[in-house]
Design an enzyme around this catalytic site. Structure first.
Site, PDB file in Angstrom:
ATOM      1  N   ASP A  49       0.861  -1.180   0.000  1.00 10.65           N
ATOM      2  CA  ASP A  49       0.000   0.000   0.000  1.00 10.65           C
ATOM      3  C   ASP A  49       0.899   1.232   0.000  1.00 10.65           C
ATOM      4  OD1 ASP A  49      -1.312   2.195   1.999  1.00 10.65           O
ATOM      5  OD2 ASP A  49      -2.864   1.217   0.811  1.00 10.65           O
ATOM      6  N   ASP A  83      -1.968  18.186 -12.558  1.00 11.45           N
ATOM      7  CA  ASP A  83      -1.413  17.969 -13.890  1.00 11.45           C
ATOM      8  C   ASP A  83       0.003  18.525 -13.982  1.00 11.45           C
ATOM      9  OD1 ASP A  83      -1.055  17.474 -16.575  1.00 11.45           O
ATOM     10  OD2 ASP A  83      -2.324  19.135 -17.249  1.00 11.45           O
ATOM     11  N   GLU A 111       6.323  17.657 -21.671  1.00 15.32           N
ATOM     12  CA  GLU A 111       5.121  16.987 -22.161  1.00 15.32           C
ATOM     13  C   GLU A 111       4.105  18.005 -22.643  1.00 15.32           C
ATOM     14  OE1 GLU A 111       0.956  15.273 -21.688  1.00 15.32           O
ATOM     15  OE2 GLU A 111       1.895  17.046 -20.817  1.00 15.32           O
ATOM     16  N   GLU A 112       4.018  19.119 -21.924  1.00 17.96           N
ATOM     17  CA  GLU A 112       3.019  20.132 -22.250  1.00 17.96           C
ATOM     18  C   GLU A 112       3.292  20.827 -23.579  1.00 17.96           C
ATOM     19  OE1 GLU A 112       0.343  20.251 -20.763  1.00 17.96           O
ATOM     20  OE2 GLU A 112       0.569  19.756 -18.633  1.00 17.96           O
ATOM     21  N   ASP A 141      -0.945  10.213 -15.637  1.00 15.39           N
ATOM     22  CA  ASP A 141      -1.077  11.634 -15.948  1.00 15.39           C
ATOM     23  C   ASP A 141      -2.437  12.111 -15.430  1.00 15.39           C
ATOM     24  OD1 ASP A 141      -0.967  14.177 -16.995  1.00 15.39           O
ATOM     25  OD2 ASP A 141      -0.628  13.555 -19.068  1.00 15.39           O
ATOM     26  N   ASP A 154      -2.225   3.248  -5.372  1.00  9.35           N
ATOM     27  CA  ASP A 154      -2.176   1.826  -5.039  1.00  9.35           C
ATOM     28  C   ASP A 154      -2.356   0.955  -6.278  1.00  9.35           C
ATOM     29  OD1 ASP A 154      -1.703   2.343  -2.368  1.00  9.35           O
ATOM     30  OD2 ASP A 154      -3.819   2.235  -1.798  1.00  9.35           O
TER      31      ASP A 154
END
Length: 317
Positions: free
Chosen positions: A43, A137, A171-172, A200, A306
């Site tokens: 966990d 994000d 990435e943006e 993401d 998890d």
């Protein structure tokens, strides 16, 4: 491309890191453990994941309010993640590229051991847009991937396959960092990646539970986890092809991942499944200045973190 290696000072560690950067695999990797029971995923404490988010928020606040590509906040975020991984015993590699006239960085972390011909990767983009701190994000994905990696070290997990974690830059701006990484692997080393898992936006405040359907085995792994905790899922469509799994998929690597929604509005039927507010965006602060630490649903973050660990353990053992 530049190499940065720390956390292990032996000559062998340096050689291993150089080999990783040039070949995509670790020379002399430890043999796979003897066959036995599948290891049980730990966990991931949501408090630990949120502590990383707090650090990302503090970094953004101290650096003009964002963690965007080419800005001080991005590099400080990368340095924070790298320091945690180095201290935990990972072999870390910083890959440098240029986009929009600014220097960008990917961070790759390899856990020693496992079959170097079968690599399981988990990754997320670490950059925000310039308008905000980018906590959902994509601080959420980055923090959960980091905590999963640290859990590998804490538990002394020795999987059959080789484990690699990644945090992508730019990435943006159009998946620049992940595409750079994939394009700079040989065909043989791309073929060694048995699966890439992408995370993401996994803590949206009005969340849905979306699973990528790009690879049946990976999709089933995530669906099995959510079925086990009684949470229904849907196939992810809003961000299809818009995140860092896309370059891997284009190169023939099996991919999968999780998503809790962005600017699309939650429907009444989805509220019946998951709760929340119909007609409201999954994330009203998507690409906005209000994407701060207050813009995260703790339950969604906990469940997805998890699920991430469950997939990493199950697909690598």
């Amino acid at each position: 491309m530049k190499l940065s290696v720390s956390g292990r000072t032996s000559a062998a560690a340096v050689v291993a890191a150089v080999t990783l950067l040039t070949t995509g695999s670790i020379a002399g990797a430890a043999p796979a453990p003897a066959q036995g029971a599948v290891a049980v995923a730990p966990d991931l404490p949501v408090a630990n994941v949120k502590a990383h988010l707090t650090q990302f928020q503090s970094i953004a606040t101290a650096n003009g309010g964002n963690r965007a590509h080419g800005r001080a906040g991005y590099k400080a975020s990368l340095d924070y993640v790298k320091a945690k991984l180095d201290a935990a015993g990972f072999t870390t590699t910083v890959q440098q590229f240029t986009a929009s006239g600014r220097t960008g960085y990917n961070l790759i972390a390899d856990w020693p051991g496992g079959d170097a011909n079968q690599v399981v990767m988990a990754g997320s983009h670490l950059d925000s847009v310039s308008s905000g701190a980018g906590i959902n994000d994509n601080g959420t994905g980055s923090a959960a991937v980091l905590e999963a990696a640290l859990a590998v070290a804490r538990t002394g997990y020795q999987p059959t396959k080789h484990l690699r974690f990644a945090w992508w830059g730019a990435e943006e701006l159009g998946l620049v960092g992940s595409r750079y990484y994939v394009n700079n692997l040989s065909a043989a080393n791309r073929a060694r990646i048995s699966g890439y898992l992408n995370f993401d936006m996994i803590g949206s405040p009005n969340p849905g539970y979306f699973v990528y359907d790009d690879d049946p085995a990976i999709e089933k792994t995530f669906k099995d986890y959510f079925a086990g905790i009684g949470v229904p899922t849907e196939i992810e469509t809003e961000g299809d092809g818009r995140s860092d799994h896309a370059p891997f998929k284009s190169a023939g690597v099996p991919v999968g991942g999780l998503f809790t929604g962005a600017s699309r509005a939650k429907t009444a039927a989805q509220v019946t499944k998951w709760g929340g507010t119909a007609g409201q965006a999954f994330d009203r602060c998507y690409h906005s200045s209000c994407d701060t630490v207050s813009n995260v649903n703790d339950t969604a973050l906990d469940r997805n973190a998890d699920a991430l660990a469950y997939a990493v353990w199950n697909l690598s053992d």
